[in-house]
Design a protein around this motif. Structure first.
Motif, PDB file in Angstrom:
ATOM      1  N   GLY A  68       0.821  -1.205   0.000  1.00  0.00           N
ATOM      2  CA  GLY A  68       0.000   0.000   0.000  1.00  0.00           C
ATOM      3  C   GLY A  68       0.851   1.249   0.000  1.00  0.00           C
ATOM      4  O   GLY A  68       0.537   2.237  -0.684  1.00  0.00           O
ATOM      5  N   HIS A  69       1.952   1.230   0.766  1.00  0.00           N
ATOM      6  CA  HIS A  69       2.859   2.373   0.781  1.00  0.00           C
ATOM      7  C   HIS A  69       3.435   2.627  -0.614  1.00  0.00           C
ATOM      8  O   HIS A  69       3.529   3.776  -1.064  1.00  0.00           O
ATOM      9  CB  HIS A  69       4.019   2.115   1.756  1.00  0.00           C
ATOM     10  CG  HIS A  69       3.607   2.009   3.193  1.00  0.00           C
ATOM     11  ND1 HIS A  69       2.315   2.097   3.603  1.00  0.00           N
ATOM     12  CD2 HIS A  69       4.350   1.817   4.322  1.00  0.00           C
ATOM     13  CE1 HIS A  69       2.253   1.964   4.912  1.00  0.00           C
ATOM     14  NE2 HIS A  69       3.483   1.788   5.371  1.00  0.00           N
ATOM     15  N   ALA A  70       3.856   1.547  -1.278  1.00  0.00           N
ATOM     16  CA  ALA A  70       4.472   1.689  -2.601  1.00  0.00           C
ATOM     17  C   ALA A  70       3.501   2.322  -3.584  1.00  0.00           C
ATOM     18  O   ALA A  70       3.894   3.148  -4.427  1.00  0.00           O
ATOM     19  CB  ALA A  70       4.937   0.330  -3.104  1.00  0.00           C
ATOM     20  N   ALA A 131       8.284  -4.163  -3.989  1.00  0.00           N
ATOM     21  CA  ALA A 131       9.671  -3.913  -4.376  1.00  0.00           C
ATOM     22  C   ALA A 131       9.765  -3.513  -5.839  1.00  0.00           C
ATOM     23  O   ALA A 131      10.529  -2.612  -6.208  1.00  0.00           O
ATOM     24  CB  ALA A 131      10.514  -5.157  -4.106  1.00  0.00           C
ATOM     25  N   ARG A 132       8.996  -4.139  -6.697  1.00  0.00           N
ATOM     26  CA  ARG A 132       9.040  -3.813  -8.115  1.00  0.00           C
ATOM     27  C   ARG A 132       8.474  -2.421  -8.394  1.00  0.00           C
ATOM     28  O   ARG A 132       8.965  -1.713  -9.274  1.00  0.00           O
ATOM     29  CB  ARG A 132       8.274  -4.867  -8.907  1.00  0.00           C
ATOM     30  CG  ARG A 132       9.029  -6.177  -9.058  1.00  0.00           C
ATOM     31  CD  ARG A 132      10.238  -5.982  -9.963  1.00  0.00           C
ATOM     32  NE  ARG A 132      11.042  -7.189 -10.094  1.00  0.00           N
ATOM     33  CZ  ARG A 132      12.016  -7.330 -10.991  1.00  0.00           C
ATOM     34  NH1 ARG A 132      12.295  -6.342 -11.818  1.00  0.00           N
ATOM     35  NH2 ARG A 132      12.714  -8.447 -11.049  1.00  0.00           N
ATOM     36  N   LEU A 133       7.471  -2.013  -7.632  1.00  0.00           N
ATOM     37  CA  LEU A 133       6.943  -0.671  -7.810  1.00  0.00           C
ATOM     38  C   LEU A 133       7.974   0.384  -7.418  1.00  0.00           C
ATOM     39  O   LEU A 133       7.999   1.486  -7.983  1.00  0.00           O
ATOM     40  CB  LEU A 133       5.670  -0.487  -6.971  1.00  0.00           C
ATOM     41  CG  LEU A 133       4.431  -1.264  -7.423  1.00  0.00           C
ATOM     42  CD1 LEU A 133       3.316  -1.116  -6.407  1.00  0.00           C
ATOM     43  CD2 LEU A 133       3.958  -0.813  -8.792  1.00  0.00           C
ATOM     44  N   LEU A 134       8.826   0.042  -6.454  1.00  0.00           N
ATOM     45  CA  LEU A 134       9.851   0.972  -5.979  1.00  0.00           C
ATOM     46  C   LEU A 134      11.250   0.570  -6.455  1.00  0.00           C
ATOM     47  O   LEU A 134      12.258   0.907  -5.824  1.00  0.00           O
ATOM     48  CB  LEU A 134       9.814   1.025  -4.443  1.00  0.00           C
ATOM     49  CG  LEU A 134       8.563   1.664  -3.844  1.00  0.00           C
ATOM     50  CD1 LEU A 134       8.481   1.404  -2.343  1.00  0.00           C
ATOM     51  CD2 LEU A 134       8.527   3.158  -4.130  1.00  0.00           C
ATOM     52  N   TRP A 135      11.306  -0.144  -7.555  1.00  0.00           N
ATOM     53  CA  TRP A 135      12.558  -0.749  -8.034  1.00  0.00           C
ATOM     54  C   TRP A 135      13.681   0.278  -8.199  1.00  0.00           C
ATOM     55  O   TRP A 135      14.816   0.039  -7.805  1.00  0.00           O
ATOM     56  CB  TRP A 135      12.296  -1.447  -9.365  1.00  0.00           C
ATOM     57  CG  TRP A 135      13.308  -2.475  -9.752  1.00  0.00           C
ATOM     58  CD1 TRP A 135      14.186  -2.411 -10.803  1.00  0.00           C
ATOM     59  CD2 TRP A 135      13.544  -3.744  -9.126  1.00  0.00           C
ATOM     60  NE1 TRP A 135      14.938  -3.558 -10.879  1.00  0.00           N
ATOM     61  CE2 TRP A 135      14.558  -4.404  -9.854  1.00  0.00           C
ATOM     62  CE3 TRP A 135      12.988  -4.388  -8.033  1.00  0.00           C
ATOM     63  CZ2 TRP A 135      15.053  -5.665  -9.515  1.00  0.00           C
ATOM     64  CZ3 TRP A 135      13.451  -5.647  -7.683  1.00  0.00           C
ATOM     65  CH2 TRP A 135      14.472  -6.275  -8.422  1.00  0.00           C
ATOM     66  N   ASP A 136      13.346   1.434  -8.736  1.00  0.00           N
ATOM     67  CA  ASP A 136      14.376   2.444  -8.977  1.00  0.00           C
ATOM     68  C   ASP A 136      14.937   3.027  -7.688  1.00  0.00           C
ATOM     69  O   ASP A 136      16.016   3.644  -7.700  1.00  0.00           O
ATOM     70  CB  ASP A 136      13.819   3.584  -9.837  1.00  0.00           C
ATOM     71  CG  ASP A 136      13.518   3.130 -11.259  1.00  0.00           C
ATOM     72  OD1 ASP A 136      14.024   2.065 -11.659  1.00  0.00           O
ATOM     73  OD2 ASP A 136      12.766   3.839 -11.950  1.00  0.00           O
TER      74      ASP A 136
END
Length: 1022
Positions: A68-70, A131-136
C-alpha cells in the motif's frame, strides 16, 4: 443486460504500467475512493512500525503494508494529513523494510520468513510487487535478493511436484485430486499457482521457466475442478485440454465449502489469487496466462456468488461467519472480474462496495479495513489487496473495464432459485427485492432472509438463529421443491425440515416475501437478530432501529463497541432494597452457548458507583479462563461463561458478594452473544435464601397486534397462538411464551406499517387437518404439512370480491372464496402460484359449488352450476360456458403450460466457459428461447445435467437452418462414464429418439461440422 461471459478475452500488456515505464491511467471514482482509503489506512499501518528495529513488524505479516505504501508513493497525490505521516518518512520506512525482509527471507539465506507456501507466499507476493513498484529506489543488493526470492520460490514450489509443503502443516491440496466436501482445495491449489506466478512474470529469461509455466497451468486449471464438467470440455487453455483436469474441488451444483460449510469468501479465492497474480504480469509487461482469463468452471461459480450477493456488493454468509463484512478483503475479486474480465455484474458490485468503504473504515476501530471478523493478518492483507485493486483501475491495458449494470439490472440478472443439495445444505433464492435461503447444514440450521439484500439488517451468519431458535437443532429429514421462471413460470421454493422434535418450513416467493411455519419443542422461541450500529454513510445504520407495531412504536438505540461486549445489554430497575448478595439465576439459556456475561453491575441510582465491581463472585460452573470474577473486574473485554457441559442447563447462575449490605435499585447485565433468554435477578442477606428482585430481560416492546415493522425495511406478520411478539434489545422474538403449537410467520418486503396493519386484519387460511398450516402471501399459497403422515385436507381460503384466483390442483368456489383440496406428502411443503383468475360475466358472483381443476398454467377444467366465466391467465383470456352436468376443459390460447415436462429446460449445460474453438454458448439449446441457437463447431458435443437421475423416454432436437447434421445421444449416471443411447432420426428440422433409461446426464453429439450458420435451437428431454 447480461454480464460479459468470464473468459471474454485475454489482455496482453504491451508495456509495463509501472511508473516510469510508459504512461499512466486516470483514476475513476472507484479508484479515487481506494486511494483515499489507502491514505487513511496508513494511520493504522504506522502502528505496525517498530521504531527499535527500524522496520515494520513481522508479527502477523505486518510488513505487508509496504505494498500500500508503494502505491501511495508512486501514484496519485499523496496527502500527509490524511495519511498521518509525511511522505519522506513513509518512503524511508518502506525502503528500510524492503531491505530488511529481502535479506531475512529463507530463500535468500535468512531465517525470519518466506518459502513456506501457507501463508508466507501470499505476503511474499505483496512484498515482491511492492519492491518492483519501488525498483528504482532500491539498492542493487536488495534488487538481487528480491530477484532471488522470485526465482527460488518457483524452484522450491516446482520441486514439490504435487506433494505437500513440509513447512505448511496440514495445509495440502491433496495432490491433484483435490477435495470438495467440507474443505475445498480450491484455495490450496491456488496458493501453489500463486507461488509460481511472480517468477513467470519477472524471470522470463530463466531456463526453468517452461517447467514453472506448465506447473502453474496445471494448478490453475484444476483450482475449480469438477470432473463432470471438465471431462465434457475439449477446450484447450494454454494449449492443454480442460478434459485433462483431475481435481474435484467444487460440488456438482457449483458451490464451495470451507470450515465445514458453504464459504463464499473461499469461493472468491478463485479471483482473489487471480488478482494477485495478474498484478505481477501486468506490472512486468508480460501477457496474462490464458488460464487467468479462461478459468474452467469460473462462470458457474461466479453465478453462485451473484445468487447470494448483498446490496453492498459482497456475498452473504448464511453459514460460517469468520469472513462476514470483511470489506477490505472483498474488493480484489470484484476488481479482477470487473477490470480484467470485463464483467458488468462485478463492476456494479464493486461500485456498491466502494461506496460503503469509507463509512466502514470510519467505524471504530477507525481506519481499519478488516474489523468485524477474521485473523490479525487480514489487516495488512486487506491493505495489499486494496492497493492491487487500485492498480487494476489505473493501469492502462489491465483489461476491458466494464460498464456497471444498474443495481436493478444486477439483481434481475442474479435472480434465481437453486437447491444446492443435502450435502451443502442450502436452498438459495435471489429475487429483485430480497435474498432468502433455507439452511439445513449441521450447526448452521436456519431460515435466512435479507429484505432489500441489506446485509446490515438481519444477522445471518454462523450460529446466529433466524426464525428458528437455534442453529444447533438436529435435522432428521429434508424436503425441498424449487421453482424457476423458465420451467414453472415463477421463481420460488418450498422447504420442510423434519427436526428431532418438531417440524419447520419455509417458502420463498418471487416478490422477496417469505413464509415460515413451525411446530414442536425444537421451534419454540424463534427469533431474528438485528444489526444496530452507528455507521453514517451506510443505509439503516444511523444509530438506532425503529419498530412500529399495533400499539405504537419503539426505538432501540445502537450499542456500538470497538471491543468487549457485543451482545445484549439489559438495564433492570426495581424498588430500592438492601442486600449483601446478588445473583443472576438462569431460567432459559441461549440454545447454543448457555450463559456468558462481560459484566454484572449494581447501582443505587443511575449515577451511582458500581457496587458489584471487585466483589467476590461465584458461579454454578465456568469455562477455562472464563471464571465468575471476570464479570466484576471492571474490564469490558473479559467475561464469565458457563462450562461447555453446562451450556444446555437452564438453571446456571452467577452470584456476587457485595462485601456488606448495600442499598440498590438497579442492575445492568452486559451479555456476550450467549445471552440468557430469560433469567431472574435475586437478592439475599446470607447467600442462601433468595428473593426475586426483577426478571429479565425487559422488552423494548411487546405486542399482541400480530405485526411488526422493522425500521421501515422489513415487515413481520405473525399468525398463530403461541404468544405476543416482542423485541429485546436487538432480538426479535416471534412468539413469546414458549408455546410449541403451530406457528406461521410471513416476512414482507416494501410493505408499510399501515400495509402490515391491513394484512393482519385479513383472515388466515384454515385447513381441516390441524397439522397443515396455510398462508396466502402476495397471491401465492403456501402449504405446510407439519407431521409424519401424508395429508389430504380441505383448506378454506377467503377471497374478497367477485374474482377468484385458483391454484394447481382441485378447488371448489364458495361464497367467500375457495375450498382448496390440498394433498401433501409427509413432512413436506408446497408453494402454489395463482394460475388463473375466474371472473363471472353474469354480473353476479361465481356460483357456489363450481368445481375447478387446474391442469396446468394454460388449461383448466370447470364443472358445476351453469355460468359464463372469463378465464384469465398470463395476460390473456377466453370465455367459458359451464352447463349443468357437463364439465368443460378450457385452454387459454397463448398461455404457457407450466410446469413444463421438458427435463432439460434451464438446466446446467457443459461445456461451460472456456468454450472450445468454434463453439457458441451451449445453454442456448435449453434456454427456451427460439431466437438463440447453439453452434457446436467441429464434432461438437453438449451435456445437460438433469440435476438427478430421472426417467427419460424421449430426446428431441430442433435444428435452425441448413442441412441437419448427424445427431446421437449418450446417457450417464455419474457424468464420468457415458453409454450410447442411439441416433436421432426424423424429417424436417426436428430429430428425435425414443429411449429408455434413468440417467442424470444426457449428451448430444454432433457429427462433423455443420454447414452455414445452422445450429441447435432446442434440446428437449422428456
Amino acid at each position: 443486460m447480461a454480464a460479459l461471459p468470464l473468459g471474454a478475452g485475454s489482455p496482453s500488456a504491451a508495456a509495463s504500467p509501472l511508473v516510469g515505464a510508459g504512461g499512466s491511467g486516470a483514476e475513476d471514482d472507484v479508484a479515487a475512493t481506494y486511494y483515499r482509503v489507502l491514505l487513511r489506512h496508513t494511520r493504522w499501518s504506522e502502528t505496525q512500525w517498530d521504531e527499535a528495529r527500524g522496520i515494520y513488524t513481522d508479527k502477523f505479516f505486518g510488513f505487508a503494508v509496504v505494498l500500500g505504501h508503494a502505491v501511495l508513493l508512486t501514484r496519485g497525490s499523496y496527502d500527509a494529513e490524511l495519511a498521518g505521516v509525511d511522505r519522506d518518512t513513509l518512503k524511508r520506512r518502506t525502503l528500510a523494510t524492503l531491505r530488511h525482509f529481502a535479506a531475512s527471507n529463507r530463500l535468500t539465506g535468512g531465517t525470519q520468513w518466506g518459502r513456506t507456501l501457507f501463508f508466507d507466499t501470499t505476503f511474499q507476493s505483496y512484498f515482491v510487487l511492492a519492491a518492483r513498484l519501488l525498483w528504482d529506489e532500491l539498492d542493487e543488493r536488495t534488487r538481487s535478493l528480491v530477484d532471488t526470492i522470485v526465482r527460488e520460490q518457483a524452484a522450491y514450489t516446482h520441486a514439490l511436484g504435487t506433494g505437500d509443503d513440509p513447512a505448511s502443516g496440514s495445509w495440502t491440496p491433496n495432490g491433484l485430486t483435490g477435495g470438495h466436501v467440507g474443505d475445498t482445495k480450491l484455495e490450496e491449489m491456488g496458493i501453489y499457482a500463486q507461488a509460481l506466478a511472480p517468477a513467470l512474470a519477472w524471470a522470463p529469461d530463466d531456463r526453468r521457466r517452461s517447467e514453472w509455466a506448465a506447473a502453474y497451468g496445471t494448478w490453475s486449471r484444476n483450482e475449480a475442478g469438477l470432473p463432470e464438467a471438465d471431462l465434457a470440455n475439449p477446450a484447450r487453455v494454454d494449449g492443454v485440454p480442460v478434459a485433462r483436469n483431475t481435481a474435484r474441488n467444487v460440488y456438482d451444483t457449483f458451490i464451495v465449502e470451507n470450515h465445514g460449510s458453504f464459504g463464499p469468501h473461499y469461493q472468491a479465492e478463485l479471483w482473489r489469487t487471480s488478482g494477485r497474480n495478474a498484478a505481477h504480469f501486468l506490472a512486468a509487461g508480460e501477457p496474462l496466462p490464458e488460464v487467468l482469463t479462461r478459468q474452467p468452471n469460473a462462470g458457474p461459480l461466479w453465478r453462485t456468488l451473484l445468487g447470494v450477493m448483498s446490496d453492498a456488493g459482497e456475498p452473504l454468509m448464511p453459514m460460517v461467519n469468520d469472513r462476514e463484512h470483511l470489506y477490505g478483503r472483498d474488493v480484489i475479486p470484484l476488481a479482477f472480474l470487473s477490470r480484467v474480465m470485463g464483467d458488468r455484474a462485478a463492476a456494479r458490485a464493486e461500485v456498491e462496495l466502494a461506496a460503503r468503504l469509507e463509512a466502514y473504515q470510519a467505524y471504530p476501530p477507525e481506519h481499519r479495513l478488516a474489523k468485524f471478523s477474521g485473523e490479525p493478518k487480514y489487516e495488512p492483507e486487506a491493505r495489499a489487496e486494496l492497493a492491487i485493486s487500485y492498480l487494476l483501475h489505473v493501469w492502462p491495458g489491465a483489461g476491458r473495464p466494464a460498464v456497471p449494470l444498474s443495481q436493478r439490472e444486477l439483481f434481475a440478472y442474479a435472480s434465481g432459485v437453486t437447491d444446492f443439495g443435502a450435502g451443502p445444505g442450502l436452498v438459495s433464492h435471489q429475487s429483485p427485492s430480497a435474498w432468502a435461503g433455507a439452511v439445513s447444514k449441521p450447526k448452521f440450521v436456519k431460515f435466512a432472509w435479507q429484505p432489500g439484500h441489506d446485509d446490515w439488517l438481519f444477522r445471518i451468519s454462523g450460529a446466529t438463529p433466524m426464525f428458528l431458535p437455534s442453529t444447533g437443532v438436529e435435522v432428521t429429514g429434508r424436503s425441498v421443491r424449487t421453482h424457476t421462471r423458465l420451467r414453472d413460470g415463477f421463481d420460488g421454493s418450498a422447504t420442510l425440515l423434519r427436526l428431532k422434535d418438531g417440524f419447520a418450513g419455509f417458502t420463498t416467493l418471487p416478490s422477496g416475501a417469505v413464509v415460515h411455519a413451525a411446530e414442536g419443542p425444537d421451534t419454540a422461541g424463534g427469533r431474528l437478530e438485528v444489526h444496530n450500529l452507528t455507521m453514517p454513510g451506510v443505509a439503516g445504520l444511523d444509530g438506532k432501529r425503529t419498530y412500529r407495531f399495533a400499539e405504537g412504536s419503539a426505538t432501540v438505540a445502537s450499542r456500538d463497541s470497538s471491543g468487549g461486549s457485543t451482545g445484549r445489554v439489559d438495564e433492570l430497575s426495581f424498588d430500592r432494597t438492601t442486600v449483601r448478595h446478588l445473583r443472576v439465576q438462569g431460567v432459559t439459556p441461549d440454545p447454543a452457548y448457555g450463559y456468558s456475561l462481560f459484566a454484572v453491575e449494581a447501582r443505587d441510582g443511575a449515577d451511582g458507583p458500581d457496587l458489584a465491581r471487585g466483589g467476590r463472585a461465584t458461579a454454578s460452573s465456568s469455562a477455562p479462563g472464563r471464571g465468575p470474577e471476570l464479570a466484576v473486574d471492571g474490564d469490558g473485554t473479559t467475561r464469565w461463561a458457563v462450562s461447555t457441559a453446562d451450556r444446555p442447563r437452564p438453571d446456571s447462575w452467577l452470584a456476587v458478594d457485595l462485601g456488606e449490605s448495600r442499598a440498590l435499585d438497579r442492575v445492568t447485565l452486559r451479555w456476550e452473544s450467549a445471552a440468557g433468554r430469560s433469567y431472574l435477578v435475586q437478592g439475599s442477606d446470607d447467600g442462601e435464601r433468595w428473593t426475586d428482585l426483577a426478571s429479565g430481560p425487559v422488552p423494548a416492546l411487546r405486542s399482541e397486534g400480530g405485526w411488526l415493522d422493522v425500521d421501515g425495511r422489513a415487515g413481520l406478520l405473525i399468525r398463530g397462538g403461541r404468544g405476543p411478539l416482542a423485541v429485546y434489545g436487538d432480538t426479535i422474538v416471534l412468539a413469546e411464551g414458549g408455546g410449541t403449537g403451530p406457528l406461521i410467520v410471513e416476512g414482507h418486503c416494501g410493505v408499510s406499517a399501515d400495509g402490515l396493519r391491513e394484512l393482519a386484519r385479513r383472515p388466515v387460511p384454515t385447513a381441516g387437518d390441524e397439522k397443515v398450516r396455510a398462508a396466502v402471501t402476495d397471491g401465492h399459497l403456501s402449504l405446510f404439512n407439519l407431521s409424519d403422515r401424508a395429508a389430504r385436507t380441505p383448506v378454506a381460503l377467503v377471497q374478497e370480491g367477485r374474482r377468484r384466483e385458483v391454484y394447481e390442483g382441485e378447488q371448489v368456489v364458495t361464497r367467500d372464496g375457495l375450498r382448496y383440496e390440498a394433498r401433501l406428502e409427509a413432512a413436506s411443503a408446497l408453494l402454489l402460484p395463482p394460475r388463473f383468475t375466474l371472473v363471472p360475466l353474469s354480473g353476479r358472483s361465481l356460483p357456489n359449488g363450481l368445481r375447478v381443476e387446474v391442469v396446468d398454467a394454460a388449461t383448466v377444467r370447470l364443472t358445476g352450476p351453469v355460468c359464463r366465466v372469463r378465464v384469465e391467465a398470463q395476460g390473456r383470456s377466453t370465455v367459458a360456458v359451464v352447463r349443468p352436468g357437463r364439465g368443460i376443459e378450457v385452454t387459454v390460447r397463448g398461455a404457457q403450460a407450466y410446469p413444463t415436462t421438458d427435463l432439460a429446460l434451464g438446466r446446467a449445460v457443459f461445456p461451460n466457459a472456456p468454450l472450445p474453438t468454434g463453439m457458441s454458448e451451449p445453454s442456448a439449446a435449453v434456454d427456451g428461447d427460439p431466437d438463440t441457437v447453439w453452434r457446436p463447431g467441429r464434432e461438437g458435443r453438449l451435456v445437460v445435467d438433469l440435476g438427478a437421475r430421472r426417467a427419460v423416454g424421449r430426446v428431441e432436437a430442433e435444428w435452425s437452418a441448413g442441412r441437419v447434421p448427424g445427431l446421437s445421444v449418450e446417457f450417464s449416471d455419474d457424468g464420468i462414464g457415458y453409454r450410447r443411447a442411439g441416433a436421432l432420426t426424423g424429417h424436417g428440422r426436428v430429430r428425435s429418439l425414443r429411449a429408455t433409461g434413468s440417467p442424470r446426464y444426457v449428451a448430444l453429439r454432433v457429427s462433423g461440422t455443420p454447414e452455414g450458420r445452422g445450429g441447435l435451437v432446442r434440446l428437449s428431454v422428456r
